[in-house]
Write a protein that holds these residues in place. Structure first.
Motif, PDB file in Angstrom:
ATOM      1  N   THR A 123       0.832  -1.206   0.000  1.00  0.00           N
ATOM      2  CA  THR A 123       0.000   0.000   0.000  1.00  0.00           C
ATOM      3  C   THR A 123       0.866   1.255   0.000  1.00  0.00           C
ATOM      4  OG1 THR A 123      -1.755  -1.206   1.132  1.00  0.00           O
ATOM      5  CG2 THR A 123      -1.851   1.204   1.228  1.00  0.00           C
ATOM      6  N   ALA A 141       0.072   4.194   5.269  1.00  0.00           N
ATOM      7  CA  ALA A 141      -0.275   2.806   4.962  1.00  0.00           C
ATOM      8  C   ALA A 141      -0.478   2.000   6.240  1.00  0.00           C
ATOM      9  CB  ALA A 141       0.802   2.178   4.085  1.00  0.00           C
ATOM     10  N   LEU A 144      -3.776   2.664   7.767  1.00  0.00           N
ATOM     11  CA  LEU A 144      -4.910   2.120   7.027  1.00  0.00           C
ATOM     12  C   LEU A 144      -5.296   0.720   7.500  1.00  0.00           C
ATOM     13  CD1 LEU A 144      -4.102   3.265   3.387  1.00  0.00           C
ATOM     14  CD2 LEU A 144      -5.887   4.144   4.900  1.00  0.00           C
ATOM     15  N   ASP A 145      -4.357   0.012   8.092  1.00  0.00           N
ATOM     16  CA  ASP A 145      -4.639  -1.323   8.611  1.00  0.00           C
ATOM     17  C   ASP A 145      -5.382  -1.180   9.945  1.00  0.00           C
ATOM     18  OD1 ASP A 145      -4.726  -4.003   9.187  1.00  0.00           O
ATOM     19  OD2 ASP A 145      -2.570  -4.195   9.585  1.00  0.00           O
ATOM     20  N   ILE A 152      -4.595  -4.752   4.471  1.00  0.00           N
ATOM     21  CA  ILE A 152      -5.481  -3.596   4.323  1.00  0.00           C
ATOM     22  C   ILE A 152      -6.540  -3.997   3.317  1.00  0.00           C
ATOM     23  CG2 ILE A 152      -5.643  -1.163   3.708  1.00  0.00           C
ATOM     24  CD1 ILE A 152      -2.587  -1.025   4.405  1.00  0.00           C
ATOM     25  N   GLU A 156     -11.361  -1.083   4.217  1.00  0.00           N
ATOM     26  CA  GLU A 156     -10.518  -0.161   4.982  1.00  0.00           C
ATOM     27  C   GLU A 156     -10.004   0.962   4.085  1.00  0.00           C
ATOM     28  OE1 GLU A 156      -8.588  -2.921   8.503  1.00  0.00           O
ATOM     29  OE2 GLU A 156      -7.853  -3.204   6.468  1.00  0.00           O
ATOM     30  N   ILE A 157      -9.622   0.617   2.868  1.00  0.00           N
ATOM     31  CA  ILE A 157      -9.138   1.634   1.932  1.00  0.00           C
ATOM     32  C   ILE A 157     -10.271   2.572   1.527  1.00  0.00           C
ATOM     33  CG2 ILE A 157      -8.241   1.999  -0.410  1.00  0.00           C
ATOM     34  CD1 ILE A 157      -6.480  -0.510   0.078  1.00  0.00           C
ATOM     35  N   ALA A 160     -11.017   4.989   4.348  1.00  0.00           N
ATOM     36  CA  ALA A 160      -9.978   6.020   4.441  1.00  0.00           C
ATOM     37  C   ALA A 160     -10.103   7.018   3.297  1.00  0.00           C
ATOM     38  CB  ALA A 160      -8.595   5.372   4.430  1.00  0.00           C
ATOM     39  N   TYR A 164     -10.617  10.943   3.541  1.00  0.00           N
ATOM     40  CA  TYR A 164      -9.685  11.871   2.902  1.00  0.00           C
ATOM     41  C   TYR A 164     -10.435  12.858   2.013  1.00  0.00           C
ATOM     42  CZ  TYR A 164      -5.992  13.476  -0.291  1.00  0.00           C
ATOM     43  OH  TYR A 164      -5.141  14.236  -1.043  1.00  0.00           O
TER      44      TYR A 164
END
Length: 172
Positions: A123, A141, A144-145, A152, A156-157, A160, A164
């Protein structure tokens, strides 16, 4: 958040998408991002994974253009981004993250074929090739976990990414 901070955050979001620094977000920016990811992970553009990354980038571009390209010129100016996309990002960041889902899913598969999800190291590589400063890529990164399992996930991504993109307005 004051106006200056809000403008700074919106400018950073715009710059993230404007991969070539042309002052506009366009289809080529999304293709550039796709090529950068594929090159970083030595994935052939004509492979199934490579084609999925390009298809995801095109879907992401179409979604972005659909919400922000007010004048229909096939590019999103900073003004269009601030007045169109940023408002929609604020109003519904999760919807915008869903526009990005096909691209993010394909990038995860290209970055870490052992899935599910991607490692923080993979990531961080993606973040760097997409323009995240080197000194931020690893800590971002790792953060993010969310569940700390060393993978990840797509969810989860997406969460995030929604965070963002979901910049609150100065008067919020």
């Amino acid at each position: 958040m004051d106006s200056a901070e809000y403008e700074r955050k919106i400018a950073a979001r715009f710059a993230t998408f404007d991969q070539d620094g042309s002052g506009y977000i366009d289809r080529e920016d999304f293709s550039t991002a796709a090529r950068a990811v594929l090159a970083e992970f030595a994935v052939a553009a004509r492979s199934d994974k490579g084609q999925a990354v390009f298809a995801g980038a095109e879907a992401f571009w179409q979604g972005m253009a659909g919400i922000a390209d007010v004048d229909g010129d096939q590019r999103v100016s900073r003004e269009e981004f601030v007045t169109g996309a940023a408002k929609r990002l604020r109003d519904n960041p999760h919807r915008f993250a869903e526009i990005a889902r096909p691209f993010l899913r394909a990038v995860i598969a290209a970055a870490d074929p052992d899935g599910p999800g991607a490692t923080p190291a993979a990531t961080a590589r993606v973040l760097r090739v997409l323009g995240t400063p080197v000194e931020l890529a690893d800590p971002v990164a790792a953060a993010l976990d969310a569940d700390g399992d060393g993978r990840i996930t797509e969810d989860e991504i997406l969460a995030a990414f929604a965070g963002y993109c979901g910049v609150a307005a100065p008067d919020a």
